[in-house]
Design an enzyme around this catalytic site. Structure first.
Site, PDB file in Angstrom:
ATOM      1  N   PRO A  15     -45.409  26.410  39.396  1.00 39.45           N
ATOM      2  CA  PRO A  15     -44.203  26.598  40.215  1.00 39.45           C
ATOM      3  C   PRO A  15     -42.986  26.650  39.318  1.00 39.45           C
ATOM      4  CG  PRO A  15     -45.000  24.337  40.362  1.00 39.45           C
ATOM      5  CD  PRO A  15     -46.035  25.092  39.604  1.00 39.45           C
ATOM      6  N   MET A  16     -42.157  27.681  39.494  1.00 37.75           N
ATOM      7  CA  MET A  16     -40.936  27.830  38.694  1.00 37.75           C
ATOM      8  C   MET A  16     -39.773  28.102  39.647  1.00 37.75           C
ATOM      9  SD  MET A  16     -42.260  30.013  35.368  1.00 37.75           S
ATOM     10  CE  MET A  16     -43.348  31.128  36.291  1.00 37.75           C
ATOM     11  N   GLN A  69     -45.701  22.875  46.201  1.00 45.83           N
ATOM     12  CA  GLN A  69     -45.373  21.732  45.334  1.00 45.83           C
ATOM     13  C   GLN A  69     -44.249  20.907  45.935  1.00 45.83           C
ATOM     14  OE1 GLN A  69     -43.181  21.659  41.471  1.00 45.83           O
ATOM     15  NE2 GLN A  69     -45.149  21.046  40.613  1.00 45.83           N
ATOM     16  N   CYS A 100     -40.910  17.765  35.929  1.00 48.13           N
ATOM     17  CA  CYS A 100     -39.598  18.383  35.731  1.00 48.13           C
ATOM     18  C   CYS A 100     -38.762  17.548  34.758  1.00 48.13           C
ATOM     19  CB  CYS A 100     -38.872  18.517  37.066  1.00 48.13           C
ATOM     20  SG  CYS A 100     -37.294  19.385  36.912  1.00 48.13           S
ATOM     21  N   ASP A 205     -47.670  26.788  26.312  1.00 44.23           N
ATOM     22  CA  ASP A 205     -47.883  27.782  25.248  1.00 44.23           C
ATOM     23  C   ASP A 205     -49.044  28.730  25.514  1.00 44.23           C
ATOM     24  OD1 ASP A 205     -45.786  26.517  24.083  1.00 44.23           O
ATOM     25  OD2 ASP A 205     -46.897  25.675  22.397  1.00 44.23           O
ATOM     26  N   ARG A 228     -44.118  30.265  31.869  1.00 49.21           N
ATOM     27  CA  ARG A 228     -43.214  31.262  31.305  1.00 49.21           C
ATOM     28  C   ARG A 228     -43.921  32.505  30.765  1.00 49.21           C
ATOM     29  NH1 ARG A 228     -40.501  28.116  26.794  1.00 49.21           N
ATOM     30  NH2 ARG A 228     -42.507  27.021  26.824  1.00 49.21           N
TER      31      ARG A 228
END
Length: 370
Positions: A15-16, A69, A100, A205, A228
């Site tokens: 979730p972003m 979420q 977060c 990563d 990301r």
């Protein structure tokens, strides 16, 4: 499996905030299977039936499992929020945010700060699991290694969450102090996997599909969480699906194919927002990610990042060279926000006791989405 839902391949879209709305999730799902989690929803906003939050709990037709979420600091409010999710059939899976690192969250004791208070953490997780259990809704937790290298929490938190009955634990291999800097600690993910019986998912990563395979090989984790790495590259989920089939095929779209994806993304946003202007405003942030590495002039990039209509977008996309090959030199590079390590802001006296289960005053956030 997540509850009654098979997750194949074992890939989760993290979730972003401002990113993983219903349009972006659908776009990613069109490239590959997995679990796609909506933007963070705050428990108090859900309980108080905040209109904006209710609009954010939107899932596409056929989107299963519906993954939501939750962020909360108060065990009672978290339990009530999960009871609402269950009673109103709002989601098929609940993930609890303990990862977060942003100051407005940690200074209230939330996100990656909260597992330090292990009794409070246990109350929140146990209450959510108990509230979800009657409907068979699985609850998972997503967390970081800890506050900083001197205040690591991931082992204790993982064991507490497992004891509370969670279906899985996801670990981002960075501390809150690291934010999004440096390198993710995959050894910590391996350590947690050795200590838990429930599935452990690794986060951090994963820029390419091959990174996911390397992480699983290095850690023994049961799946990966991708954040990301998919920004401006929803086709990464096609690469991940291929990688888990031992298929070496990877998507390397030309600029024309990227433009078509951008057009599709905008179209889905318009459907979701039911406002062309609002959809175009939301789309602007994605332009730089889509065009990363392509030889596109600064003026055209700027104009694309200021669109206000679909017609304007189409006119500008038509100016791109459709035959321009994918910039292979960008593969494996970080995407999205990168920053330096920084101070973690905490409530006064937060580190004094790990067993204090008091809820910090004013801890709940009224706005969903991070």
């Amino acid at each position: 499996m997540l509850g009654r839902y098979p997750i194949d391949p074992p890939v989760v879209l993290a979730p972003m905030a401002g990113i993983t709305n219903v349009a972006f999730r659908q776009l990613c799902r069109e490239y590959g299977a997995g679990l796609y989690v909506c933007e963070m929803i705050t428990t108090v906003a859900l309980v108080e039936r905040n209109p904006k939050t209710r609009r954010m709990i939107a899932f596409a037709a056929g989107e299963r499992p519906r993954s939501l979420q939750l962020y909360g600091v108060d065990p009672a409010i978290t339990r009530k929020a999960v009871e609402i999710i269950v009673s109103e059939d709002l989601a098929d899976h609940v993930d609890l945010n303990f990862g977060c690192p942003v100051p407005k969250v940690t200074r209230k004791g939330g996100g990656s700060a909260l597992p330090w208070r292990r009794r409070l953490f246990a109350k929140i997780v146990r209450g959510a699991v108990e509230a979800a259990a009657p409907a068979g809704v699985p609850v998972t937790v997503k967390m970081r290694k800890g506050i900083d290298d001197d205040h690591l929490t991931y082992v204790d938190a993982g064991l507490i969450a497992q004891d509370a009955g969670v279906a899985a634990v996801a670990l981002h291999g960075r501390t809150a102090a690291q934010r999004y800097s440096g390198t993710a600690d995959w050894d910590a993910i391996a350590d947690l996997k050795q200590r838990l019986d429930v599935p452990v998912l690794g986060n951090g990563d994963i820029w390419e599909a091959d990174d996911a395979l390397r992480m699983l090989d290095h850690t023994g984790a049961d799946g990966v969480v991708v954040g990301r790495g998919c920004l401006g590259r929803p086709w990464l989920f096609a690469d991940l699906a291929a990688a888990f089939r031992n298929d070496p095929t990877r998507v390397m779209p030309s600029l024309g194919q990227v433009a078509a994806t951008m057009r599709r993304h905008a179209e889905l946003l318009i459907q979701a927002f039911q406002s062309e202007r609002d959809a175009c405003t939301d789309f602007r942030k994605h332009v730089a990610w889509y065009l990363k590495g392509f030889p596109v002039g600064a003026d055209l990039r700027r104009r694309l990042a200021m669109i206000s209509s679909q017609i304007e977008l189409d006119d500008l996309l038509a100016q791109l060279d459709p035959d321009e090959p994918f910039p292979a030199h960008t593969l494996g590079q970080p995407r999205g926000r990168t920053n330096s390590p920084g101070k973690v802001f905490l409530p006064e006296g937060w580190l004094a006791s790990r067993d204090d289960d008091a809820v910090p005053e004013g801890a709940e956030l009224p706005d969903s989405g991070g």
